[in-house]
Design a protein around this motif. Sequence first.
Motif, mmCIF file in Angstrom:
data_model
loop_
_atom_site.group_PDB
_atom_site.id
_atom_site.type_symbol
_atom_site.label_atom_id
_atom_site.label_comp_id
_atom_site.label_asym_id
_atom_site.label_seq_id
_atom_site.Cartn_x
_atom_site.Cartn_y
_atom_site.Cartn_z
ATOM 1 N N GLY A 1 0.812 -1.198 0.000
ATOM 2 C CA GLY A 1 0.000 0.000 0.000
ATOM 3 C C GLY A 1 0.855 1.261 0.000
ATOM 4 N N ARG A 2 0.289 2.384 -0.455
ATOM 5 C CA ARG A 2 1.014 3.644 -0.546
ATOM 6 C C ARG A 2 0.458 4.703 0.394
ATOM 7 N N ARG A 3 -0.484 4.325 1.269
ATOM 8 C CA ARG A 3 -1.064 5.304 2.161
ATOM 9 C C ARG A 3 -0.038 5.770 3.176
ATOM 10 N N ALA A 4 -0.051 7.062 3.490
ATOM 11 C CA ALA A 4 0.907 7.570 4.466
ATOM 12 C C ALA A 4 0.682 6.881 5.786
ATOM 13 N N GLY A 5 1.768 6.498 6.450
ATOM 14 C CA GLY A 5 1.663 5.739 7.692
ATOM 15 C C GLY A 5 2.089 6.567 8.882
ATOM 16 N N ARG A 6 1.856 6.000 10.052
ATOM 17 C CA ARG A 6 2.309 6.596 11.294
ATOM 18 C C ARG A 6 3.299 5.661 11.946
ATOM 19 N N ARG A 7 4.234 6.172 12.716
ATOM 20 C CA ARG A 7 5.227 5.336 13.365
ATOM 21 C C ARG A 7 4.583 4.600 14.516
ATOM 22 N N PRO A 8 4.753 3.293 14.588
ATOM 23 C CA PRO A 8 4.150 2.535 15.678
ATOM 24 C C PRO A 8 4.714 2.961 17.024
ATOM 25 N N THR B 1 -3.823 -12.266 9.059
ATOM 26 C CA THR B 1 -2.788 -12.808 8.198
ATOM 27 C C THR B 1 -2.182 -11.643 7.414
ATOM 28 N N ASN B 2 -1.482 -11.942 6.326
ATOM 29 C CA ASN B 2 -0.925 -10.888 5.465
ATOM 30 C C ASN B 2 -1.848 -10.587 4.301
ATOM 31 N N ARG B 3 -1.764 -9.368 3.817
ATOM 32 C CA ARG B 3 -2.539 -8.971 2.638
ATOM 33 C C ARG B 3 -2.191 -9.845 1.440
ATOM 34 N N HIS B 4 -0.885 -10.115 1.235
ATOM 35 C CA HIS B 4 -0.509 -10.874 0.040
ATOM 36 C C HIS B 4 -0.904 -12.346 0.140
ATOM 37 N N VAL B 5 -1.227 -12.828 1.334
ATOM 38 C CA VAL B 5 -1.677 -14.225 1.491
ATOM 39 C C VAL B 5 -3.086 -14.416 0.932
ATOM 40 N N VAL B 6 -3.950 -13.406 1.093
ATOM 41 C CA VAL B 6 -5.353 -13.554 0.678
ATOM 42 C C VAL B 6 -5.663 -12.865 -0.639
ATOM 43 N N ALA B 7 -4.706 -12.125 -1.208
ATOM 44 C CA ALA B 7 -4.979 -11.369 -2.434
ATOM 45 C C ALA B 7 -5.204 -12.292 -3.626
ATOM 46 N N ALA C 1 -12.774 -11.745 3.362
ATOM 47 C CA ALA C 1 -11.416 -11.282 3.667
ATOM 48 C C ALA C 1 -11.310 -9.801 3.365
ATOM 49 N N SER C 2 -10.625 -9.082 4.246
ATOM 50 C CA SER C 2 -10.391 -7.652 4.051
ATOM 51 C C SER C 2 -8.910 -7.373 4.258
ATOM 52 N N SER C 3 -8.355 -6.451 3.481
ATOM 53 C CA SER C 3 -6.930 -6.157 3.579
ATOM 54 C C SER C 3 -6.709 -4.681 3.883
ATOM 55 N N ALA C 4 -5.568 -4.406 4.529
ATOM 56 C CA ALA C 4 -5.216 -3.045 4.902
ATOM 57 C C ALA C 4 -4.415 -2.390 3.787
ATOM 58 N N ALA C 5 -4.557 -1.087 3.653
ATOM 59 C CA ALA C 5 -3.785 -0.347 2.661
ATOM 60 C C ALA C 5 -2.420 0.048 3.201
ATOM 61 N N LEU C 6 -2.324 0.256 4.519
ATOM 62 C CA LEU C 6 -1.090 0.758 5.104
ATOM 63 C C LEU C 6 -0.022 -0.314 5.239
ATOM 64 N N ALA C 7 -0.370 -1.450 5.797
ATOM 65 C CA ALA C 7 0.602 -2.507 6.087
ATOM 66 C C ALA C 7 0.187 -3.785 5.381
ATOM 67 N N LEU D 1 5.176 2.855 5.729
ATOM 68 C CA LEU D 1 4.679 2.231 6.946
ATOM 69 C C LEU D 1 5.447 2.705 8.170
ATOM 70 N N GLY D 2 6.714 3.045 8.010
ATOM 71 C CA GLY D 2 7.544 3.374 9.157
ATOM 72 C C GLY D 2 8.387 2.181 9.560
ATOM 73 N N GLU D 3 8.624 2.037 10.853
ATOM 74 C CA GLU D 3 9.499 0.975 11.320
ATOM 75 C C GLU D 3 8.769 -0.355 11.478
ATOM 76 N N VAL D 4 9.483 -1.424 11.155
ATOM 77 C CA VAL D 4 9.035 -2.784 11.430
ATOM 78 C C VAL D 4 10.122 -3.463 12.257
ATOM 79 N N LEU D 5 9.769 -4.573 12.885
ATOM 80 C CA LEU D 5 10.719 -5.307 13.706
ATOM 81 C C LEU D 5 11.531 -6.267 12.850
ATOM 82 N N VAL D 6 12.733 -6.569 13.306
ATOM 83 C CA VAL D 6 13.603 -7.538 12.647
ATOM 84 C C VAL D 6 13.932 -8.625 13.653
ATOM 85 N N THR D 7 13.805 -9.891 13.243
ATOM 86 C CA THR D 7 14.118 -11.010 14.115
ATOM 87 C C THR D 7 14.951 -12.040 13.374
ATOM 88 N N ASP D 8 15.731 -12.807 14.124
ATOM 89 C CA ASP D 8 16.501 -13.895 13.527
ATOM 90 C C ASP D 8 15.781 -15.226 13.629
#
Length: 260
Positions: A6-13, A106-112, A132-138, A196-203
């Motif tokens: 999505g291209r909608r302006a996001g806010r920082r979590p 779930t994820n948007r791309h899983v149900v698209a 199913a409904s999907s978000a524009a932001l994330a 979207l702003g920041e997302v988490l990173v995990t190993d």
Amino acid sequence: MSGHVGRRAGRRPRGARTAPVRSALAVGVVASLLAACAALPAPPPPVPTSVVPSTAPAPTTTEAGSQLSPDGFDAAQRMAVRIRNIGCGALSTGSGFAIDEHTLVTNRHVVADSAQLELSTYDGRDVAAEAASSAALADLAVVRTVDALPSAPVLADADPAIGDAVTVVGYPLGRRLTVTDGRIMGAVTDPLNANLGEVLVTDAPVEPGSSGSAALDSSGRVIGVVYAKNATGMSFVVPVSTLRTLLADAAAFAPAPTCG
């Protein structure tokens, strides 16, 4: 694999977090979405009645090879959902988790681009999907179900801190319910959608089909939703603060696109 950002302006979590991971985690590395794709809609093996932990190293282990507490481990397997997206001439698989008796995330791309969504639970029970409904932001989506889901987890109040333990619960490759353990390595600007702003990173290791998996803390509370990985094996997670914000916004989700 396919997905739309999505291209909608996001806010920082909001949430507890220290300094972000440096750009080396994302610059020069293409992050890939984690839907598992197949040319023909052949069904995967039946869902087993027991969880098979990943062979990936875990910082600490308890019952069944997970750093979750026994109670958290039991709750994790009950809330996880396997998703088969039967499209027009293609099949993809992903993961999801219940947030109430008739709603899963779930994820948007899983149900698209689906013609039909097939859902199943840890005990092999099929659950009928209603919409199913999907978000524009994330890269997030919600699926409403006709049948009741076995159990829903608690959403954490705040994002985890760097170094906190994380367990990913999902259906890699659309097959067996699997748990993988790791740590929160930091936060970085979303490599797939900077708005979207920041997302988490995990190993914590993930594979195709892990898209939409819940990322849990050691008590089994949801701290985010897995949606992508990079070439170095780092996984990207939409934080629970973003998930909470979107779930509270009635206008954040729209009907997911179908394949016709």
